[in-house]
Design a protein around this motif. Structure first.
Motif, PDB file in Angstrom:
ATOM      1  N   ASN A 116     -17.392  74.446  25.950  1.00  5.13           N
ATOM      2  CA  ASN A 116     -17.412  73.027  25.540  1.00  5.13           C
ATOM      3  C   ASN A 116     -17.648  72.050  26.679  1.00  5.13           C
ATOM      4  N   LYS A 117     -18.374  72.512  27.708  1.00  2.71           N
ATOM      5  CA  LYS A 117     -18.744  71.595  28.773  1.00  2.71           C
ATOM      6  C   LYS A 117     -20.222  71.250  28.640  1.00  2.71           C
ATOM      7  N   ASN A 118     -20.672  70.281  29.426  1.00  2.00           N
ATOM      8  CA  ASN A 118     -22.106  70.025  29.510  1.00  2.00           C
ATOM      9  C   ASN A 118     -22.672  70.841  30.656  1.00  2.00           C
ATOM     10  N   ILE A 156     -21.420  75.932  28.288  1.00  5.15           N
ATOM     11  CA  ILE A 156     -21.561  75.251  26.997  1.00  5.15           C
ATOM     12  C   ILE A 156     -20.609  75.856  25.967  1.00  5.15           C
ATOM     13  N   LEU A 157     -20.479  77.186  26.011  1.00  6.21           N
ATOM     14  CA  LEU A 157     -19.533  77.850  25.110  1.00  6.21           C
ATOM     15  C   LEU A 157     -18.106  77.399  25.414  1.00  6.21           C
TER      16      LEU A 157
END
Lengths: 179, 377
Positions: free
Chosen positions: A30-32, A27-28
């Motif tokens: 920028n993914k799901n 998530i960090l």
């Protein structure tokens, strides 16, 4: 692209935490990411499994269907989940004996031993394993994972866990070099 | 980045409750709902709220009813046998019109069952678990973000209509961690109960017989009134008159019936032109959505209807859809509960097939896909 991880072993080995850190690192980045788990009624022992799905796109189904990576730290986890592996890679602790019935690609890495003898703490085997998984898969960057480790491990154990993570990345690099 | 978090469903329910203004929690920890109690125990004291661990689930729901009567926004969370123990007092809250929120993280039953495994087998219990005709609203989040949103909505509905509201999740959604982008709290709509303005002539249960909601005074603010689980007249004192009971039951039921168009909530994907409609809620809908997308990739016109309000069911929407589909498949982790409501609504205009699973595991997408493709059921 959807990447599926299954982290399996025995309850109390901290694989759930490793799964959480992996998802948070993604998530960090920028993914799901979605992390799920299954465990028995026991607090320690018993089979334990955490799954993480990472994708740039929307994730509809949260569980692993055909894992890209299986981490197995115990013989029980290796034999039960190894047999279900198709296209993916099995990363198994070096202490586990190979099973000729399991056909999927397999790398054997001394995760438990590295935690116990190199780092000097058996309890960080989960974070060593996390470094191995992340290093081999390349799905989450080391810097984001380090941030996620610092966010999620108990206060005062950050340095210990970060050295475990880095050792895991080193083991992954060595395994890739020989593969 | 501050509003983007990796969060568990149970955490999201708790954060939603805190955002909605929850200031009282009473509960008895039970897997797989325990994280709600844990987080409430940590967070509520920070803001002047109260957390009480009660002796059991009967005490827990009694405590939140009492707290709500004093003006608090109160919640409990439970699962399995704990939800069974709460049933009597759900009826008490329904008849006395006390706003409360109950999070039920479903696990496999009956009895102690499989504490760590998911099920969706409390659909009927959530609606009809307490005796007597009674109003209740049941919301079913389909992902972690919706745990946040629908818990806020649960508080808003309970406050506006003075009904117990149940947030029905399950072990998968409760324990699953997902990326959640939280809204700015200032942008969240919060509803508070309507209170009387003067003590003069206050009648605690005076309301429009056509589903009206009485004004709710808080105990401790100087209003003297009576609350009872016996049928009561507008003063709140017991009345055993049949016509009074009938009028009360009709008003209570009508409250939710009238509210339905406003509280209705659902998600659809690919339903505009679908031949095969999958109806699923909560975690089963995640498997179903994946299956519907896979079916589309194979050229089969499949769609998903996912109710977020399951009681009352968004009947008019499904009614409309059922006129133009060839088949309906209802996928749920029980022996076939919601399917009964779907069959009632669809009324034979399309064949309704029940796809069930009760082994404590989430449907695999292939299982739903197989049903869509007309395989074995």
């Amino acid at each position: 692209m959807r990447t599926e991880f299954r982290l399996s072993g025995s309850g109390g080995q901290g694989l759930l935490l490793a799964g959480i850190v992996l998802a948070e690192g993604a998530i960090l980045d920028n993914k799901n990411a979605v992390q799920t788990q299954s465990y028995g009624p026991e607090a320690r022992g018993g089979a334990s499994k955490a799954e993480v799905v990472i994708s740039e796109d929307d994730i509809d189904y949260p569980k692993a269907t055909d894992p890209d990576y299986l981490l197995a730290l115990t013989t029980e986890a290796y034999t039960s989940y190894g047999k279900l592996m198709g296209k993916g890679l099995i990363i198994v602790d070096a202490s586990v004996e190979p099973d000729p019935q399991i056909k999927a690609r397999t790398v054997r890495i001394p995760i438990l031993d590295t935690a116990a003898t190199v780092i000097g703490k058996k309890v960080v085997a989960n974070i060593v394993a996390l470094g191995v998984l992340a290093g081999i898969s390349g799905v989450v960057s080391q810097s984001k994972l380090e941030t996620a480790v610092k966010n999620r491990v108990p206060q005062g154990t950050e340095d210990l866990n970060l050295s475990a993570l880095r050792k895991g990345f080193e083991l992954a690099a060595a395994a890739k070099a020989t593969a | 980045m501050t509003n983007v978090k990796l969060m568990q469903g149970n955490e999201a329910c708790t954060l939603g409750a805190l955002t909605a203004g929850m200031d009282f929690y009473a509960g008895y920890p039970i897997t797989p709902s325990t994280e709600v109690a844990e987080m409430c125990a940590v967070e509520l004291p920070k803001t002047g709220g109260r957390f009480i661990q009660m002796e059991d689930e009967i005490g827990s729901i009694a405590a939140i009813i009492g707290a709500a009567l004093t003006g608090r926004k109160a919640m409990t969370a439970t699962s399995g046998p704990g939800f069974s123990l709460m049933q009597e007092n759900i009826g008490y809250a329904a008849l006395t019109e006390v706003p409360i929120v109950i999070i039920n993280v479903q696990r496999v039953g009956p009895s102690t069952g499989m504490p760590t495994s998911p099920a969706q087998s409390d659909v009927m219990q959530a609606r009809w678990g307490t005796h007597g005709d009674h109003p209740v609203v049941v919301l079913a989040p389909g992902n972690v973000k919706e745990c946040f949103d629908l818990t806020i909505k649960a508080f808003n509905i309970s406050e506006e209509y003075r009904v117990p509201v149940i947030v029905l999740t399950d072990e998968v959604i409760g324990h699953m961690r997902e990326k959640v982008v939280l809204p700015d709290p200032a942008s969240v709509k919060i509803v508070n109960r309507s209170k009387p303005e003067t003590r003069t002539g206050y009648k605690p249960y005076e309301a429009d017989p056509d589903g009206g909601v009485p004004l709710m005074a808080s105990f401790g603010e100087g209003y003297r009134y009576h609350v009872t689980g016996l049928f009561h007249d507008e003063t709140g004192f017991p009345s055993n008159k049949g016509e009074n009971a009938a009028a009360s039951i009709k008003r209570l039921m009508r409250k939710v019936e009238k509210a339905e168009p406003d509280i209705r909530d659902y998600f659809t994907e690919n339903t505009d032109d679908c031949d095969v409609l999958v109806v699923a809620f909560g975690s089963s809908a995640m498997s179903s959505l994946s299956a519907v997308r896979q079916a589309r990739a194979k050229g089969v016109k499949a769609g998903l209807f996912r109710p977020k309000t399951i009681w009352p069911f968004p009947e008019t929407v499904l009614d409309e859809l059922s006129k133009r589909v060839k088949r309906i498949i209802v996928a749920e982790m029980n022996m076939g509960q919601l399917v009964l409501e779907i069959q009632r609504i669809v009324a034979c205009r399309a064949p309704v097939e029940s796809l069930t699973k009760v082994n404590g595991e989430l449907f695999r997408p292939e299982e739903v896909l197989e049903a869509i493709m007309g395989g074995k059921r």
